[in-house]
Write a protein that holds these residues in place. Structure first.
Motif: not given
Length: 895
Positions: A401-414
């Protein structure tokens, strides 16, 4: 067309003559009087004649007969409602006409007379007439829509069988004649030929409901009015029209073959259920032209897909030119067109893909909540929709559980984050496998043939010089309860994460709840500084936690918890919970006694209860039986008396630790133990510290009141005045010593002092003048014999001088004392007066005495009251009172 039948009225079988009705009407005087010649008897529902209502009131919409035996139709025909017999030669009634819109009203007088002649005579050679059926003879009539003429156009001839015997005139009414459209039809009066004057549009008038009339020259209606409908035959003169000029439909791109897109609809004003309104739909043109994607049902207008799938990414909108034609699509049928716009809605049929297969990032150890990488993707679906927006998932490598990834709603980048610190000493780098999908699920067909796109991310951990590490954060040791002071055990251990060694780390105790432990600064081992008592811990049966600080040579530190598990010993006997119990005899036969042991359960129950006093008397009175592991039942014998008993009970735990407690048992005659509670409480009353303090304060308050009374008595004695005239040698009462204090005679009959508007205690004594509420007087030996009774005015205050005959000072409603002084002064005066008398109500010599008038003037001024005079000049004048006071003092001493 149905024929109407009416019997021909006859005068009689012998005469064989036809009786007819003659109407004498005058054009100008039609509204005044109408005469009908009728037989002497008419059957029910026989026509009497016809009245020209239009000439009287053209706009009449309400027609009413004044005689219930007759009814009037809208065309003016008068019929009988029942059998009518003319007993006299004449009979009359009135017809009322009214227009509800204009409120116009008119009336027509109708006169009925016996028939006296016939209109036609029979020749001698004619046979006797027999009753025959009369009938109309019209044929079904229709006319062509938009007829070209020539006009007037002959439609048909209307005939009545009555024309064989009478001269019949024909007329018509209804829409197309005297109603809109006016003058479209007319009928020849003599022949009954019906004509149309101009072309007719069927879409405006499908049927004309005319009414034909047949009457004689004198107005007699030979037959009932005949309905005469004229139907207009349809002509295909109207084009079909679409309900909308432009249709807009939407269809998902994932639609299968035969999916309904929408429905087009057209209308035709021509006659329904004919070829003129049988419509056929076709697609004239599709843009873009190829491939053909859509088709339309020829009769329902339903548009469907004919391709296997639509691709929005290739073509997102189609335009169709729709045609509709009547006559079932035949070439000579009329047609019209409309446009249909079909928009292809996006479906998630394109998977998002990473632009690269591998990515790299770096982060310092111990950093957290930091962004380390942004990952871009491609998706052909519609932008800013759920089919385009990406969802990133860490598939592998994030087990801790060291990492987390989310989505940028503007650019659709991870966006990849580190949310938990990494340790360089444990892992120099971490490899993550990341997958991407969309918010919306893939279409079913596409999901079967595609898999999630994946990429690898390598995260390099950069080393950082860091302080000692307290791992694990909580470490455990065991110490036996009641161990000797100075016992040593292993303590907390921290280490340097770079070298994995504890060398050079010092330890310090941050928190020790009971101060039982000392810690060695170098080794971290602990030593007991006091006797450990497990039962003294809060909460019990829990670990004894000590907070330890570990510090390296550079001053960097970490904290940890040393959890000490104190092993229990059987150092506590069980304890009986009850001290006092109540047993209601005879309702209750026993009471239960329970015990607890603070030690561990292994040193506790089962408990063994027994009577500590084994005397025969105790055993005869009480018995103990086991209830469970922690309770026993105390029972009494039936002959036990009602009283309170002391029963010593011994309880032992499983290892033999025992304790004895005397339980007070109240054997009470009651139905519920609460009824004996008052006896229990009164038997052992213990005063608390606050109760004792309240009693002491009450005693002190009582002494203060008594002290005040004593002070008042002695102060009154000290306030006795001394006379200026030594030859008199008589002491009288005097409340003033000239110039003296300002004494006021109050309305209740005793003196009050008003110097500086403040009360100074009770000054002097009132003698016998205070007895019985001030009703007795004060005897004046010198200076007049006025009493205090004479000093009581109507609410005024008088000085004592005014009582001697001086001037009176009037001071209305003057309040010179506090309410407390006004309340206590008369009561204290009365008490002093009573004390001044013996049992026979004679002034006693042992108390305050009454003296005579002392004269005016005194160089010493007033002595004051109770040694509490509040003057600014003090009491130094008492030391220099002069020779007169010395003589007076000696005289008083001799008394």
């Amino acid at each position: 067309m149905a024929a109407a039948e009416r019997p021909i009225p006859l005068r009689g079988a012998l005469s064989g003559l036809l009786l007819t009705l003659v109407v004498f009407s005058f054009a100008c005087e039609a509204c005044k009087k109408v005469t009908f010649n009728i037989p002497s008897k008419l059957e029910a529902d026989k026509i009497v004649g016809r009245v020209n209502l239009k000439e009287c009131l053209r706009s009449a919409d309400l027609i009413r007969s004044g005689d219930p035996d007759f009814r009037v139709l809208d065309d003016g025909s008068v019929y009988t409602t029942s059998t009518v017999v003319l007993s006299d030669e004449k009979r009359s009634f009135t017809i009322w006409l009214s227009d509800s819109r204009t409120q116009a009203q008119k009336e027509i007088k109708v006169l009925l007379e016996h028939q006296k002649k016939v209109l036609r005579k029979r020749h001698a050679k004619e046979a006797v007439l027999r009753r025959s059926k009369r009938r109309w003879a019209p044929i079904p009539c229709s006319m062509q829509e938009n007829s070209l003429g020539p006009f007037p156009l002959f439609l048909q001839q209307v005939q009545s069988d009555a024309a064989q015997n009478y001269t019949i005139f024909y007329s018509i009414s209804g829409h197309g004649v005297d109603q809109e459209p006016l003058n479209l039809f007319f009928i020849e009066r003599d022949t009954g030929n019906l004509y149309c004057t101009r072309p007719v549009d069927r879409e405006e008038y499908e049927v004309f409901d005319l009414i034909a009339y047949a009457s004689t020259a004198d107005g007699y209606s030979a037959d009932m009015p005949l309905p005469l409908p004229i139907r207009v035959e349809d002509e295909n003169d109207n084009h079909p029209i679409f309900t909308e000029a432009i249709y807009n439909f939407e269809v998902p791109e994932s639609s299968r073959l035969g999916t309904t897109v929408g429905v087009v609809c057209a209308t035709d004003k021509d006659e329904p259920d004919t070829m003129h309104t049988r419509l056929k739909y076709t697609i004239l043109e599709q843009t873009p032209k190829s491939p053909g994607i859509f088709s339309v049902h020829p009769t329902t207008g339903v548009i469907t897909t004919v391709a296997h799938y639509l691709d929005r990414e290739t073509v997102d909108k189609y335009s169709l030119i729709m045609k509709v034609q009547d006559m079932d699509g035949q070439l000579f049928g009329l047609m019209s067109t409309s446009t249909c716009i079909i928009t292809v809605k996006d479906s998630n049929d394109n998977a998002p893909t990473f632009k690269q297969n591998t990515y790299e990032a770096s982060v310092e150890e111990n950093a957290y909540n930091v962004e380390i990488l942004r990952i871009s993707i491609e998706d052909k679906d519609l932008i800013n929709t759920a089919n385009w927006r990406a969802n990133f998932t860490i598939l592998k490598g994030n087990e801790n559980g060291h990492f987390k990834i989310s989505t940028d709603k503007e650019t659709n980048e991870g966006v990849l984050y580190v949310v938990k610190p990494l340790n360089y000493e444990e892992n120099h780098q971490v490899t993550l496998e990341i997958g991407v999908s969309n918010e919306a699920p893939f279409t079913r067909d596409f999901a079967l043939r595609t898999t999630m796109n994946r990429a690898l991310v390598t995260v390099h951990v950069r080393d950082q010089d860091e302080g000692p590490e307290c791992s694990p954060a909580a470490q455990y040791v065991r110490i036996q309860e009641h161990s000797a002071v100075g016992s040593k055990v292993n303590g907390y251990k921290a280490y340097d994460p770079e070298t994995r060694s504890a060398r050079g780390i010092r330890y310090k105790k941050l928190h020790d709840p009971k101060g039982w432990i000392t810690i060695d600064e170098i080794s971290g081992s602990i030593t007991t500084s006091k006797i450990l008592d497990r039962e003294a811990m809060t909460p019990r049966n829990d670990l004894y936690n000590i907070t330890v600080l570990a510090i390296d040579q550079d001053g960097r530190s970490c904290t940890g918890t040393l959890a000490v598990n104190i092993e229990d010993m059987n150092d506590n006997p069980p304890e009986i919970l009850q001290s006092y119990v109540t047993i209601c005899k005879p309702k209750m036969r026993y009471t239960d006694i329970s015990a607890v042991d603070p030690d561990e359960p292994i040193h506790g129950p089962p408990f063994y209860f027994s009577l500590a006093d084994t005397s025969p008397e105790m055993n005869r009175m009480w018995t103990l039986t086991k209830v469970n592991d922690t309770a026993a039942r105390l029972s009494y014998q039936k002959n036990a008396e009602f009283q309170e008993y002391s029963v010593p009970i011994t309880v032992k735990d499983r290892e033999g630790q025992s304790a004895t407690k005397t339980v007070r048992v109240n054997l009470c005659d009651c139905t519920h133990p609460s009824q004996c509670l008052p006896t229990r409480r009164s038997a052992g009353v213990i005063l608390g510290k606050w109760a004792i303090l309240a009693i002491l304060l009450g005693i002190a308050l009582l002494f203060s009141v008594l002290l005040t009374l004593v002070c008042g008595v002695f102060g009154a004695k000290k306030r006795k005045g001394f006379p200026e005239d030594l030859a008199q040698q008589n002491l009288i009462i005097s409340n003033t010593e000239a110039p003296g204090d300002d004494k006021v005679c109050s309305a209740n009959g005793f003196m009050t002092q008003t110097v500086n508007n403040s009360g100074q205690g009770f000054c002097g004594t009132m003698g016998s003048g205070m007895k019985n509420g001030g009703q007795e007087t004060i005897e004046m030996v010198k200076g007049g014999h006025q009493t205090l009774e004479s000093c009581r005015g109507t609410g005024h205050h008088h000085t004592l001088d005014s009582c001697r005959g001086g001037h009176v000072e009037t001071d209305n409603c003057r309040h010179a004392y506090s309410e407390w002084h006004n309340f206590t002064q008369p009561r204290l005066g009365e008490k002093l007066h009573l004390c001044n008398q013996n049992e026979n109500h004679v002034p006693s010599q042992d108390y305050v005495l009454t003296y005579n008038y002392e004269g005016k003037g005194s160089p010493a001024g007033s002595v004051g009251c109770c040694s509490e005079k509040q003057e600014e000049d003090g009491l130094d004048f008492l030391n220099n009172l002069g020779a007169k006071f010395t003589t007076l003092a000696e005289t008083c001493a001799k008394r």
